[in-house]
Enzyme design. Structure first.
Site, mmCIF file in Angstrom:
data_model
loop_
_atom_site.group_PDB
_atom_site.id
_atom_site.type_symbol
_atom_site.label_atom_id
_atom_site.label_comp_id
_atom_site.label_asym_id
_atom_site.label_seq_id
_atom_site.Cartn_x
_atom_site.Cartn_y
_atom_site.Cartn_z
ATOM 1 N N LYS A 174 0.882 -1.184 0.000
ATOM 2 C CA LYS A 174 0.000 0.000 0.000
ATOM 3 C C LYS A 174 0.912 1.225 0.000
ATOM 4 O O LYS A 174 1.194 1.819 1.042
ATOM 5 C CB LYS A 174 -0.929 -0.039 1.217
ATOM 6 C CG LYS A 174 -2.066 0.962 1.135
ATOM 7 C CD LYS A 174 -3.086 0.687 2.228
ATOM 8 C CE LYS A 174 -4.053 1.827 2.432
ATOM 9 N NZ LYS A 174 -4.920 2.109 1.296
HETATM 10 C C1 LIG Z 1 -6.559 0.165 -3.827
HETATM 11 C C2 LIG Z 1 -7.301 -0.356 -2.647
HETATM 12 N N1 LIG Z 1 -7.897 -1.566 -2.717
HETATM 13 C C3 LIG Z 1 -8.561 -2.074 -1.673
HETATM 14 C C4 LIG Z 1 -8.688 -1.389 -0.486
HETATM 15 C C5 LIG Z 1 -9.407 -1.995 0.665
HETATM 16 O O1 LIG Z 1 -8.502 -2.428 1.633
HETATM 17 P P1 LIG Z 1 -8.900 -2.481 3.175
HETATM 18 O O2 LIG Z 1 -10.122 -3.319 3.256
HETATM 19 O O3 LIG Z 1 -7.748 -3.129 3.844
HETATM 20 O O4 LIG Z 1 -9.145 -1.105 3.616
HETATM 21 C C6 LIG Z 1 -8.087 -0.129 -0.362
HETATM 22 C C7 LIG Z 1 -8.163 0.616 0.897
HETATM 23 O O5 LIG Z 1 -7.189 0.808 1.529
HETATM 24 C C8 LIG Z 1 -7.374 0.394 -1.461
HETATM 25 O O6 LIG Z 1 -6.804 1.600 -1.392
#
Ligand SMILES: Cc1ncc(COP(=O)(O)O)c(C=O)c1O
Length: 323
Positions: free
Chosen positions: A159
Protein backbone atom coordinates in the site's frame (compact mmCIF):
# COMPACT_ATOMS: atom_id res chain seq x y z
CA UNK A 1 -14.77 15.50 4.98
CA UNK A 2 -12.76 18.44 6.35
CA UNK A 3 -10.13 18.47 9.06
CA UNK A 4 -10.51 19.83 12.54
CA UNK A 5 -7.25 21.64 13.24
CA UNK A 6 -7.48 20.94 16.98
CA UNK A 7 -6.37 17.40 16.20
CA UNK A 8 -3.03 16.05 17.32
CA UNK A 9 -0.58 14.03 15.23
CA UNK A 10 2.06 11.48 16.19
CA UNK A 11 5.36 12.23 14.43
CA UNK A 12 8.40 10.07 15.08
CA UNK A 13 7.50 9.40 18.69
CA UNK A 14 6.09 12.79 19.68
CA UNK A 15 2.53 14.04 19.74
CA UNK A 16 2.40 17.43 18.02
CA UNK A 17 -0.31 19.96 17.25
CA UNK A 18 -2.00 19.57 13.86
CA UNK A 19 -0.46 22.82 12.53
CA UNK A 20 3.03 21.67 13.53
CA UNK A 21 2.82 18.28 11.79
CA UNK A 22 4.96 19.44 8.86
CA UNK A 23 7.87 18.20 6.76
CA UNK A 24 10.35 20.03 4.51
CA UNK A 25 9.38 20.50 0.88
CA UNK A 26 12.67 18.84 -0.12
CA UNK A 27 11.64 15.60 1.61
CA UNK A 28 12.06 12.63 -0.72
CA UNK A 29 8.43 11.53 -0.34
CA UNK A 30 7.09 14.72 -1.91
CA UNK A 31 9.10 14.30 -5.08
CA UNK A 32 9.14 10.53 -5.54
CA UNK A 33 6.06 9.12 -3.76
CA UNK A 34 8.29 7.19 -1.35
CA UNK A 35 5.81 6.33 1.40
CA UNK A 36 3.67 3.42 2.51
CA UNK A 37 0.58 3.83 4.60
CA UNK A 38 -2.52 2.30 6.16
CA UNK A 39 -6.13 3.18 6.71
CA UNK A 40 -7.82 1.53 9.69
CA UNK A 41 -10.85 2.35 11.80
CA UNK A 42 -11.75 2.60 15.46
CA UNK A 43 -15.47 1.98 16.04
CA UNK A 44 -17.70 2.96 18.93
CA UNK A 45 -19.42 -0.17 20.25
CA UNK A 46 -21.83 -0.63 23.18
CA UNK A 47 -18.86 -1.99 25.18
CA UNK A 48 -16.64 0.98 24.33
CA UNK A 49 -14.34 1.88 21.47
CA UNK A 50 -12.52 -0.84 19.56
CA UNK A 51 -10.02 -1.00 16.70
CA UNK A 52 -11.10 -3.21 13.82
CA UNK A 53 -8.26 -5.58 12.86
CA UNK A 54 -5.55 -3.04 13.69
CA UNK A 55 -3.03 -5.89 13.92
CA UNK A 56 -3.74 -6.92 10.31
CA UNK A 57 -3.44 -3.31 9.12
CA UNK A 58 -0.11 -2.77 10.86
CA UNK A 59 1.16 -6.09 9.57
CA UNK A 60 0.34 -4.93 6.03
CA UNK A 61 2.07 -1.60 6.76
CA UNK A 62 5.24 -3.43 7.75
CA UNK A 63 4.89 -5.73 4.71
CA UNK A 64 4.59 -2.68 2.44
CA UNK A 65 7.63 -1.07 4.07
CA UNK A 66 9.61 -4.28 3.64
CA UNK A 67 8.88 -4.41 -0.09
CA UNK A 68 10.18 -0.83 -0.40
CA UNK A 69 13.26 -1.46 1.82
CA UNK A 70 12.05 1.02 4.44
CA UNK A 71 13.04 -0.08 7.93
CA UNK A 72 11.54 2.34 10.44
CA UNK A 73 13.33 0.52 13.22
CA UNK A 74 10.36 0.46 15.59
CA UNK A 75 8.84 -2.79 16.75
CA UNK A 76 5.26 -3.35 15.53
CA UNK A 77 4.00 -3.62 19.12
CA UNK A 78 5.41 -0.14 19.85
CA UNK A 79 3.78 1.31 16.75
CA UNK A 80 0.50 -0.26 17.89
CA UNK A 81 0.98 1.50 21.22
CA UNK A 82 1.64 4.74 19.36
CA UNK A 83 -1.70 4.35 17.54
CA UNK A 84 -3.43 3.85 20.90
CA UNK A 85 -1.77 6.98 22.30
CA UNK A 86 -2.68 9.04 19.24
CA UNK A 87 -6.34 8.06 19.44
CA UNK A 88 -6.37 8.74 23.20
CA UNK A 89 -4.60 12.08 22.79
CA UNK A 90 -7.38 13.12 20.41
CA UNK A 91 -10.19 11.75 22.59
CA UNK A 92 -12.06 10.38 19.57
CA UNK A 93 -14.26 7.38 20.36
CA UNK A 94 -14.69 6.56 16.66
CA UNK A 95 -12.20 7.55 13.98
CA UNK A 96 -10.23 6.71 10.87
CA UNK A 97 -6.53 6.00 11.51
CA UNK A 98 -3.79 6.79 9.01
CA UNK A 99 -0.27 5.55 9.88
CA UNK A 100 2.36 6.55 7.33
CA UNK A 101 6.02 5.59 6.89
CA UNK A 102 7.91 7.88 4.52
CA UNK A 103 11.34 8.91 3.27
CA UNK A 104 12.28 12.26 4.74
CA UNK A 105 14.75 15.06 4.13
CA UNK A 106 18.38 14.46 3.23
CA UNK A 107 19.19 14.47 -0.51
CA UNK A 108 17.09 14.53 -3.64
CA UNK A 109 17.56 11.93 -6.32
CA UNK A 110 15.66 8.84 -7.33
CA UNK A 111 17.60 6.66 -4.88
CA UNK A 112 15.68 6.90 -1.58
CA UNK A 113 18.19 4.92 0.48
CA UNK A 114 20.19 7.92 1.82
CA UNK A 115 16.98 9.56 3.10
CA UNK A 116 15.76 8.88 6.64
CA UNK A 117 12.73 6.64 7.17
CA UNK A 118 10.19 8.55 9.25
CA UNK A 119 6.65 7.91 10.46
CA UNK A 120 3.48 9.72 11.39
CA UNK A 121 0.02 8.73 12.63
CA UNK A 122 -3.03 10.86 11.89
CA UNK A 123 -6.57 10.25 13.10
CA UNK A 124 -9.79 12.00 12.18
CA UNK A 125 -13.53 11.47 12.09
CA UNK A 126 -14.62 10.03 8.74
CA UNK A 127 -18.10 8.76 7.94
CA UNK A 128 -19.33 6.80 4.92
CA UNK A 129 -16.72 7.32 2.14
CA UNK A 130 -19.15 7.17 -0.76
CA UNK A 131 -21.97 8.90 1.16
CA UNK A 132 -24.59 7.64 3.63
CA UNK A 133 -27.12 7.04 0.85
CA UNK A 134 -24.65 4.87 -1.00
CA UNK A 135 -24.75 2.18 1.69
CA UNK A 136 -28.46 1.68 1.05
CA UNK A 137 -29.10 2.85 -2.51
CA UNK A 138 -25.86 1.75 -4.12
CA UNK A 139 -23.55 3.78 -6.37
CA UNK A 140 -23.21 4.33 -10.11
CA UNK A 141 -19.74 3.49 -11.42
CA UNK A 142 -17.86 3.11 -14.68
CA UNK A 143 -15.14 0.80 -15.87
CA UNK A 144 -12.04 2.94 -16.00
CA UNK A 145 -10.06 3.59 -19.15
CA UNK A 146 -7.01 3.41 -16.86
CA UNK A 147 -5.70 -0.06 -16.00
CA UNK A 148 -4.23 -1.13 -12.70
CA UNK A 149 -0.45 -1.49 -12.87
CA UNK A 150 0.92 -4.78 -14.19
CA UNK A 151 2.54 -7.24 -11.82
CA UNK A 152 6.22 -6.46 -11.48
CA UNK A 153 5.72 -2.73 -12.04
CA UNK A 154 4.15 -1.18 -8.93
CA UNK A 155 3.56 -4.03 -6.47
CA UNK A 156 -0.15 -4.17 -5.67
CA UNK A 157 0.50 -5.95 -2.37
CA UNK A 158 2.27 -2.85 -1.05
CA UNK A 159 0.00 0.00 0.00
CA UNK A 160 2.38 2.59 -1.37
CA UNK A 161 1.46 6.24 -1.93
CA UNK A 162 2.90 5.86 -5.44
CA UNK A 163 0.07 3.44 -6.33
CA UNK A 164 -2.42 6.19 -5.63
CA UNK A 165 -1.28 8.24 -8.62
CA UNK A 166 -2.99 5.50 -10.65
CA UNK A 167 -5.92 5.43 -8.22
CA UNK A 168 -6.34 9.22 -8.57
CA UNK A 169 -6.54 8.94 -12.38
CA UNK A 170 -9.27 6.29 -12.00
CA UNK A 171 -11.17 8.34 -9.43
CA UNK A 172 -10.90 11.69 -11.26
CA UNK A 173 -12.06 10.21 -14.55
CA UNK A 174 -15.09 8.68 -12.84
CA UNK A 175 -16.02 11.81 -10.90
CA UNK A 176 -15.58 14.17 -13.87
CA UNK A 177 -17.87 11.87 -15.89
CA UNK A 178 -20.52 11.96 -13.14
CA UNK A 179 -19.89 8.57 -11.53
CA UNK A 180 -19.06 7.87 -7.88
CA UNK A 181 -16.18 5.51 -8.62
CA UNK A 182 -14.23 3.67 -11.27
CA UNK A 183 -13.52 -0.04 -11.55
CA UNK A 184 -10.07 -0.76 -12.96
CA UNK A 185 -9.17 -3.76 -15.07
CA UNK A 186 -5.72 -5.29 -14.87
CA UNK A 187 -3.42 -5.21 -17.93
CA UNK A 188 -5.00 -8.50 -19.15
CA UNK A 189 -8.43 -6.87 -19.25
CA UNK A 190 -9.64 -8.80 -16.21
CA UNK A 191 -11.47 -7.15 -13.31
CA UNK A 192 -9.15 -5.78 -10.65
CA UNK A 193 -10.63 -3.33 -8.09
CA UNK A 194 -11.91 0.19 -7.45
CA UNK A 195 -9.60 3.16 -6.91
CA UNK A 196 -9.62 2.44 -3.17
CA UNK A 197 -11.83 -0.62 -2.67
CA UNK A 198 -11.90 -4.32 -3.44
CA UNK A 199 -14.81 -5.71 -5.39
CA UNK A 200 -17.21 -8.64 -5.10
CA UNK A 201 -19.55 -9.96 -7.80
CA UNK A 202 -22.56 -12.23 -7.16
CA UNK A 203 -24.10 -14.48 -9.79
CA UNK A 204 -26.48 -17.37 -9.10
CA UNK A 205 -25.85 -17.06 -5.34
CA UNK A 206 -22.09 -17.61 -5.71
CA UNK A 207 -19.82 -14.77 -4.57
CA UNK A 208 -16.70 -14.04 -6.64
CA UNK A 209 -13.74 -11.75 -6.05
CA UNK A 210 -10.59 -11.25 -8.16
CA UNK A 211 -7.49 -13.05 -6.85
CA UNK A 212 -4.32 -11.39 -5.57
CA UNK A 213 -2.72 -11.94 -9.00
CA UNK A 214 -5.27 -9.51 -10.54
CA UNK A 215 -3.29 -6.49 -9.19
CA UNK A 216 -5.49 -6.02 -6.12
CA UNK A 217 -4.52 -4.77 -2.70
CA UNK A 218 -4.91 -7.63 -0.20
CA UNK A 219 -7.75 -5.84 1.57
CA UNK A 220 -8.49 -6.49 5.23
CA UNK A 221 -12.21 -5.88 4.57
CA UNK A 222 -12.03 -8.25 1.57
CA UNK A 223 -10.64 -10.93 3.87
CA UNK A 224 -13.25 -10.18 6.56
CA UNK A 225 -16.11 -10.28 4.04
CA UNK A 226 -14.93 -13.63 2.65
CA UNK A 227 -14.97 -15.03 6.20
CA UNK A 228 -18.37 -13.56 7.06
CA UNK A 229 -19.89 -14.72 3.74
CA UNK A 230 -18.63 -18.29 4.21
CA UNK A 231 -20.02 -18.27 7.76
CA UNK A 232 -23.37 -17.20 6.34
CA UNK A 233 -23.21 -20.32 4.15
CA UNK A 234 -22.29 -18.70 0.81
CA UNK A 235 -19.79 -20.17 -1.59
CA UNK A 236 -16.97 -17.66 -2.15
CA UNK A 237 -14.55 -18.04 -5.06
CA UNK A 238 -11.36 -16.07 -5.66
CA UNK A 239 -10.97 -16.21 -9.42
CA UNK A 240 -10.25 -14.12 -12.49
CA UNK A 241 -13.31 -12.29 -13.73
CA UNK A 242 -13.76 -11.04 -17.29
CA UNK A 243 -15.16 -7.51 -17.60
CA UNK A 244 -18.51 -8.79 -18.91
CA UNK A 245 -19.17 -10.56 -15.60
CA UNK A 246 -19.75 -7.05 -14.22
CA UNK A 247 -22.67 -6.58 -16.62
CA UNK A 248 -24.11 -10.06 -16.06
CA UNK A 249 -23.89 -10.03 -12.27
CA UNK A 250 -26.95 -10.21 -10.02
CA UNK A 251 -25.13 -8.02 -7.49
CA UNK A 252 -21.80 -6.19 -7.26
CA UNK A 253 -20.40 -4.45 -4.21
CA UNK A 254 -17.27 -2.61 -3.09
CA UNK A 255 -15.55 -3.30 0.21
CA UNK A 256 -12.84 -1.41 2.08
CA UNK A 257 -12.05 0.31 5.35
CA UNK A 258 -13.31 3.64 4.01
CA UNK A 259 -16.15 2.32 1.81
CA UNK A 260 -17.09 -0.50 4.26
CA UNK A 261 -19.63 -2.53 2.20
CA UNK A 262 -21.12 -0.37 -0.58
CA UNK A 263 -23.48 -1.85 -3.19
CA UNK A 264 -23.11 -0.89 -6.86
CA UNK A 265 -26.37 -0.26 -8.72
CA UNK A 266 -25.07 0.42 -12.22
CA UNK A 267 -21.86 -0.05 -14.19
CA UNK A 268 -21.34 1.90 -17.43
CA UNK A 269 -25.05 2.80 -17.20
CA UNK A 270 -26.02 -0.88 -17.30
CA UNK A 271 -28.24 -1.67 -14.32
CA UNK A 272 -26.80 -4.24 -11.92
CA UNK A 273 -29.49 -6.80 -11.02
CA UNK A 274 -32.61 -4.96 -9.87
CA UNK A 275 -30.70 -1.64 -9.73
CA UNK A 276 -30.60 -1.47 -5.96
CA UNK A 277 -28.89 -3.21 -3.05
CA UNK A 278 -29.42 -6.96 -3.57
CA UNK A 279 -30.19 -9.55 -0.88
CA UNK A 280 -26.67 -10.97 -0.62
CA UNK A 281 -25.08 -7.51 -0.46
CA UNK A 282 -27.57 -6.67 2.27
CA UNK A 283 -26.83 -9.86 4.22
CA UNK A 284 -23.07 -9.25 4.04
CA UNK A 285 -23.49 -5.59 4.92
CA UNK A 286 -25.63 -6.51 7.94
CA UNK A 287 -23.16 -9.17 9.09
CA UNK A 288 -20.33 -6.65 8.75
CA UNK A 289 -22.09 -3.80 10.55
CA UNK A 290 -23.40 -6.07 13.33
CA UNK A 291 -19.82 -7.22 13.81
CA UNK A 292 -18.11 -3.84 13.83
CA UNK A 293 -20.79 -2.40 16.07
CA UNK A 294 -19.89 -5.07 18.60
CA UNK A 295 -23.45 -6.39 18.79
CA UNK A 296 -22.37 -10.03 18.63
CA UNK A 297 -19.52 -11.72 20.51
CA UNK A 298 -16.20 -11.21 18.71
CA UNK A 299 -15.74 -14.78 17.51
CA UNK A 300 -12.77 -13.93 15.27
CA UNK A 301 -10.81 -11.71 17.66
CA UNK A 302 -11.10 -8.78 15.22
CA UNK A 303 -11.99 -6.08 17.76
CA UNK A 304 -9.31 -4.68 20.04
CA UNK A 305 -10.84 -2.60 22.85
CA UNK A 306 -9.30 0.81 23.51
CA UNK A 307 -10.11 3.07 26.42
CA UNK A 308 -10.92 6.62 25.29
CA UNK A 309 -10.58 9.07 28.19
CA UNK A 310 -13.37 11.64 28.66
CA UNK A 311 -10.75 14.40 28.30
CA UNK A 312 -8.03 13.82 25.69
CA UNK A 313 -5.11 12.14 27.42
CA UNK A 314 -1.69 13.78 27.49
CA UNK A 315 0.69 11.44 25.70
CA UNK A 316 3.24 9.51 27.76
CA UNK A 317 6.18 11.59 26.45
CA UNK A 318 8.19 10.00 23.73
CA UNK A 319 6.88 6.44 24.16
CA UNK A 320 7.15 4.69 20.86
CA UNK A 321 9.98 6.98 19.74
CA UNK A 322 12.88 5.28 18.07
CA UNK A 323 15.59 6.88 20.14
C1 LIG B 1 -6.56 0.17 -3.83
C2 LIG B 1 -7.30 -0.36 -2.65
N1 LIG B 1 -7.90 -1.57 -2.72
C3 LIG B 1 -8.56 -2.07 -1.67
C4 LIG B 1 -8.69 -1.39 -0.49
C5 LIG B 1 -9.41 -2.00 0.66
O1 LIG B 1 -8.50 -2.43 1.63
P1 LIG B 1 -8.90 -2.48 3.17
O2 LIG B 1 -10.12 -3.32 3.26
O3 LIG B 1 -7.75 -3.13 3.84
O4 LIG B 1 -9.14 -1.10 3.62
C6 LIG B 1 -8.09 -0.13 -0.36
C7 LIG B 1 -8.16 0.62 0.90
O5 LIG B 1 -7.19 0.81 1.53
C8 LIG B 1 -7.37 0.39 -1.46
O6 LIG B 1 -6.80 1.60 -1.39
Amino acid sequence: MSFNDNLKVWMNGRIVEWKNATIHVASHVIHYGSAVFEGARCYKTPKGSAFFRLDAHLRRLYDSARIYRMDYGLDRALLTQAVVETVQANGLDACYIRPLIYRGYHTLGVNPIPCPVEAAILVWEWGAYLGDDALEQGVDVRVSSWNRAAQNTFPAMAKSTANYANAALIKMEAVVDGYSEGIALNPDGLVSEGSGQNLFVVRDDIIYTPPMSASVLPGITRDSVMTLARDLGYQVREQDLPREMLYLADEVFFVGTAAEVTPIRSIDKIQVGAGRRGPISRAIQQAFFVFINGVLPDRYGWLQPVEIPAAPREPAGARGARS
